[in-house]
Design a protein around this motif. Structure first.
Motif, PDB file in Angstrom:
ATOM      1  N   CYS A 181       0.812  -1.224   0.000  1.00 58.18           N
ATOM      2  CA  CYS A 181       0.000   0.000   0.000  1.00 58.18           C
ATOM      3  C   CYS A 181       0.843   1.271   0.000  1.00 58.18           C
ATOM      4  O   CYS A 181       0.325   2.353  -0.297  1.00 58.18           O
ATOM      5  N   HIS A 182       2.134   1.158   0.322  1.00 52.55           N
ATOM      6  CA  HIS A 182       2.997   2.335   0.315  1.00 52.55           C
ATOM      7  C   HIS A 182       4.010   2.307  -0.838  1.00 52.55           C
ATOM      8  O   HIS A 182       5.041   2.962  -0.768  1.00 52.55           O
ATOM      9  N   LEU A 183       3.665   1.549  -1.878  1.00 57.62           N
ATOM     10  CA  LEU A 183       4.415   1.580  -3.133  1.00 57.62           C
ATOM     11  C   LEU A 183       3.441   1.939  -4.248  1.00 57.62           C
ATOM     12  O   LEU A 183       2.316   1.452  -4.284  1.00 57.62           O
ATOM     13  N   VAL A 184       3.864   2.795  -5.161  1.00 59.94           N
ATOM     14  CA  VAL A 184       3.018   3.155  -6.305  1.00 59.94           C
ATOM     15  C   VAL A 184       2.761   1.909  -7.153  1.00 59.94           C
ATOM     16  O   VAL A 184       3.662   1.083  -7.351  1.00 59.94           O
ATOM     17  N   SER A 185       1.542   1.752  -7.642  1.00 61.62           N
ATOM     18  CA  SER A 185       1.174   0.580  -8.450  1.00 61.62           C
ATOM     19  C   SER A 185       1.397   0.838  -9.943  1.00 61.62           C
ATOM     20  O   SER A 185       1.078   1.913 -10.446  1.00 61.62           O
ATOM     21  N   LEU A 186       1.942  -0.171 -10.600  1.00 65.62           N
ATOM     22  CA  LEU A 186       2.095  -0.123 -12.056  1.00 65.62           C
ATOM     23  C   LEU A 186       0.862  -0.735 -12.693  1.00 65.62           C
ATOM     24  O   LEU A 186       0.447  -1.845 -12.346  1.00 65.62           O
ATOM     25  N   ILE A 187       0.252  -0.027 -13.634  1.00 65.44           N
ATOM     26  CA  ILE A 187      -0.940  -0.517 -14.327  1.00 65.44           C
ATOM     27  C   ILE A 187      -0.563  -1.235 -15.619  1.00 65.44           C
ATOM     28  O   ILE A 187      -1.143  -2.258 -15.979  1.00 65.44           O
ATOM     29  N   ALA A 214       6.316   6.298   4.143  1.00 63.70           N
ATOM     30  CA  ALA A 214       7.491   6.040   3.310  1.00 63.70           C
ATOM     31  C   ALA A 214       8.393   4.999   3.962  1.00 63.70           C
ATOM     32  O   ALA A 214       8.952   4.129   3.282  1.00 63.70           O
ATOM     33  N   ALA A 215       8.541   5.074   5.283  1.00 65.38           N
ATOM     34  CA  ALA A 215       9.367   4.097   6.005  1.00 65.38           C
ATOM     35  C   ALA A 215       8.784   2.698   5.884  1.00 65.38           C
ATOM     36  O   ALA A 215       9.525   1.717   5.701  1.00 65.38           O
ATOM     37  N   ARG A 216       7.472   2.582   5.949  1.00 69.50           N
ATOM     38  CA  ARG A 216       6.828   1.268   5.794  1.00 69.50           C
ATOM     39  C   ARG A 216       7.074   0.694   4.404  1.00 69.50           C
ATOM     40  O   ARG A 216       7.350  -0.504   4.251  1.00 69.50           O
ATOM     41  N   GLY A 217       6.971   1.552   3.394  1.00 67.78           N
ATOM     42  CA  GLY A 217       7.215   1.082   2.031  1.00 67.78           C
ATOM     43  C   GLY A 217       8.642   0.626   1.840  1.00 67.78           C
ATOM     44  O   GLY A 217       8.902  -0.417   1.214  1.00 67.78           O
ATOM     45  N   LEU A 218       9.582   1.373   2.393  1.00 71.74           N
ATOM     46  CA  LEU A 218      10.991   1.027   2.241  1.00 71.74           C
ATOM     47  C   LEU A 218      11.333  -0.235   3.028  1.00 71.74           C
ATOM     48  O   LEU A 218      12.112  -1.085   2.569  1.00 71.74           O
ATOM     49  N   ASP A 219      10.748  -0.391   4.216  1.00 71.68           N
ATOM     50  CA  ASP A 219      10.971  -1.608   5.004  1.00 71.68           C
ATOM     51  C   ASP A 219      10.455  -2.829   4.251  1.00 71.68           C
ATOM     52  O   ASP A 219      11.084  -3.895   4.262  1.00 71.68           O
ATOM     53  N   TYR A 220       9.312  -2.667   3.578  1.00 68.47           N
ATOM     54  CA  TYR A 220       8.782  -3.779   2.776  1.00 68.47           C
ATOM     55  C   TYR A 220       9.755  -4.171   1.673  1.00 68.47           C
ATOM     56  O   TYR A 220       9.997  -5.357   1.420  1.00 68.47           O
ATOM     57  N   LEU A 221      10.323  -3.180   1.004  1.00 63.78           N
ATOM     58  CA  LEU A 221      11.301  -3.483  -0.037  1.00 63.78           C
ATOM     59  C   LEU A 221      12.471  -4.275   0.524  1.00 63.78           C
ATOM     60  O   LEU A 221      12.934  -5.250  -0.079  1.00 63.78           O
ATOM     61  N   HIS A 222      12.950  -3.850   1.680  1.00 61.62           N
ATOM     62  CA  HIS A 222      14.146  -4.470   2.258  1.00 61.62           C
ATOM     63  C   HIS A 222      13.896  -5.873   2.792  1.00 61.62           C
ATOM     64  O   HIS A 222      14.791  -6.719   2.756  1.00 61.62           O
ATOM     65  N   THR A 223      12.684  -6.120   3.299  1.00 64.01           N
ATOM     66  CA  THR A 223      12.455  -7.394   4.001  1.00 64.01           C
ATOM     67  C   THR A 223      11.211  -8.165   3.569  1.00 64.01           C
ATOM     68  O   THR A 223      11.085  -9.350   3.893  1.00 64.01           O
ATOM     69  N   GLY A 224      10.296  -7.509   2.868  1.00 62.56           N
ATOM     70  CA  GLY A 224       9.006  -8.139   2.611  1.00 62.56           C
ATOM     71  C   GLY A 224       8.958  -9.078   1.429  1.00 62.56           C
ATOM     72  O   GLY A 224       7.988  -9.802   1.243  1.00 62.56           O
ATOM     73  N   VAL A 225      10.006  -9.064   0.603  1.00 56.64           N
ATOM     74  CA  VAL A 225       9.995  -9.907  -0.603  1.00 56.64           C
ATOM     75  C   VAL A 225      10.293 -11.350  -0.269  1.00 56.64           C
ATOM     76  O   VAL A 225       9.829 -12.271  -0.908  1.00 56.64           O
ATOM     77  N   GLY A 226      11.083 -11.569   0.769  1.00 52.49           N
ATOM     78  CA  GLY A 226      11.451 -12.920   1.185  1.00 52.49           C
ATOM     79  C   GLY A 226      12.625 -12.874   2.129  1.00 52.49           C
ATOM     80  O   GLY A 226      13.438 -11.961   2.083  1.00 52.49           O
ATOM     81  N   ALA A 227      12.704 -13.863   3.009  1.00 47.86           N
ATOM     82  CA  ALA A 227      13.753 -13.877   4.036  1.00 47.86           C
ATOM     83  C   ALA A 227      15.149 -13.911   3.432  1.00 47.86           C
ATOM     84  O   ALA A 227      16.101 -13.389   4.005  1.00 47.86           O
ATOM     85  N   GLN A 228      15.278 -14.566   2.274  1.00 52.82           N
ATOM     86  CA  GLN A 228      16.593 -14.704   1.658  1.00 52.82           C
ATOM     87  C   GLN A 228      16.807 -13.725   0.513  1.00 52.82           C
ATOM     88  O   GLN A 228      17.745 -13.857  -0.262  1.00 52.82           O
TER      89      GLN A 228
END
Length: 353
Positions: free
Chosen positions: A96-102, A146-160
């Motif tokens: 929700c804190h990243l812009v969506s690509l259509i 913005a911090a939530r969006g950036l944290d998702y990028l750093h950790t939300g894609v996968g543990a590895q």
């Protein structure tokens, strides 16, 4: 040098469009949406090219929707590789804190990206280009988003696996109709298989926001984004640009100047005059402490974005408490009194860091 999309790129694009909710638009559809790239519809521009506001039918839409259409210049620094990177990133990312690509268009070697439209523009626009500056509470909530969006990028894609944005700056943080922050522009982003160790790569980003260690060594880590976020943080607090040559040499670099002010306990000089009377002392202390840590020359001493989020939430709690007390007091001159108690005389802030 002309940058074009290869046959293999086209095949990959078609595959991604088939597997995801991305739509492949024809050039004719894009031209219709932008009235043949009418300059009157331009809402942004940069080294990549221009961004247009337009109306287009997306997947599942029964009526036209307002979108932002970014047309990359084939001669720009952000060429075919960045175009492909951005699409591949959006294939992996949903938050929700990243812009969506259509969708996208790659007809006739065009490189066009179609995003959800952000009606309130960028943080940069509100800080530097309009006469209606954001309130402190708005700035604080935008920072949290913005911090939530950036944290998702750093950790939300996968543990590895993690993603480093590599170009965190105020012009890449957009605001939707509810003023919620959304991070944009993933053309320079890097996927890293071992997030803790980072990756060595060519230097890319924006001067003034770049992690000095990355600049010197070419070694990129998530803490490089943390440094850039710290610069944005002080930009939000001060209303000053990351680099502003209107100031004297020792002050034109925001990060260097802000750290010096913090060290010398001159916080009153950092805070924008538009918001100085709005800030809770406890909120400001928390906010500046972690922003200063983000700019630490040693990456190991910088917080993670998860740490940053926790501190920002604490700052928000302090601010809400302060605002409730102020509302309850409701006496004449309350704002002036609180400003004096908070900052005292001009060169004696009374803030402990």
């Amino acid at each position: 040098m002309l940058s074009v999309i290869t046959t293999s790129d086209e095949e990959k694009l078609r595959s991604l469009a088939t597997e995801s909710v991305f739509q492949r638009f024809s050039l004719a559809e894009i031209q219709s949406a932008t009235q043949n790239f009418d300059d009157d519809l331009v809402v942004g521009k940069g080294g990549f090219g221009k961004v247009y506001k337009g109306c287009i039918y997306g997947i599942g839409d029964t009526t036209e929707r307002v979108v932002a259409i970014k047309r990359l210049d084939s001669f720009s620094r952000q060429g075919a590789s960045e175009f492909m990177t951005e699409i591949e990133m959006f294939f992996k990312l949903r938050h929700c804190h990243l812009v969506s690509l259509i969708g996208y268009c790659s007809d006739n070697n065009e490189m066009i990206l179609v995003y959800e439209y952000m009606p309130n523009g960028t943080i940069e626009h509100h800080l530097h280009k309009v006469d209606t500056p954001l309130s402190w509470m708005h700035r604080l909530k935008i920072s949290i988003g913005a911090a939530r969006g950036l944290d998702y990028l750093h950790t939300g894609v996968g543990a590895q696996q993690g993603i480093i944005h590599r170009d965190v700056k105020s012009s890449n943080i957009l605001l939707d109709e509810n003023w919620a922050a959304k991070i944009a522009d993933f053309g320079l982003s890097k996927i890293i298989e071992e997030p803790s160790s980072g990756v060595s790569t060519g230097l890319k980003g924006t001067f003034g926001y770049l992690d000095p260690e990355y600049s010197m060594t070419g070694h990129l880590t998530r803490k490089s984004d943390v440094y850039s976020f710290g610069v944005v943080w002080f930009e939000v607090l001060s209303g000053r640009r990351a680099v502003d040559t209107r100031f004297k040499e020792e002050e034109y670099n925001l990060a260097i100047w802000a750290k010096k002010c913090v060290k010398e306990r001159r916080l009153d000089q950092i805070v924008s005059s538009h918001i100085i009377a709005q800030i809770s002392p406890k909120c400001l202390n928390k906010f500046v402490q972690v922003a200063d840590r983000c700019l630490n020359s040693s990456r190991k001493k910088r917080p993670t974005m998860a740490d940053v989020m926790v501190t920002l939430q604490q700052s928000l709690a302090f601010q809400e408490q302060f605002d409730s007390s102020a509302q309850a007091a409701g006496s004449t001159g309350f704002t002036y009194k609180m400003q004096y108690l908070l900052f005292g005389p001009r060169h004696n802030s009374g803030i402990s860091i």
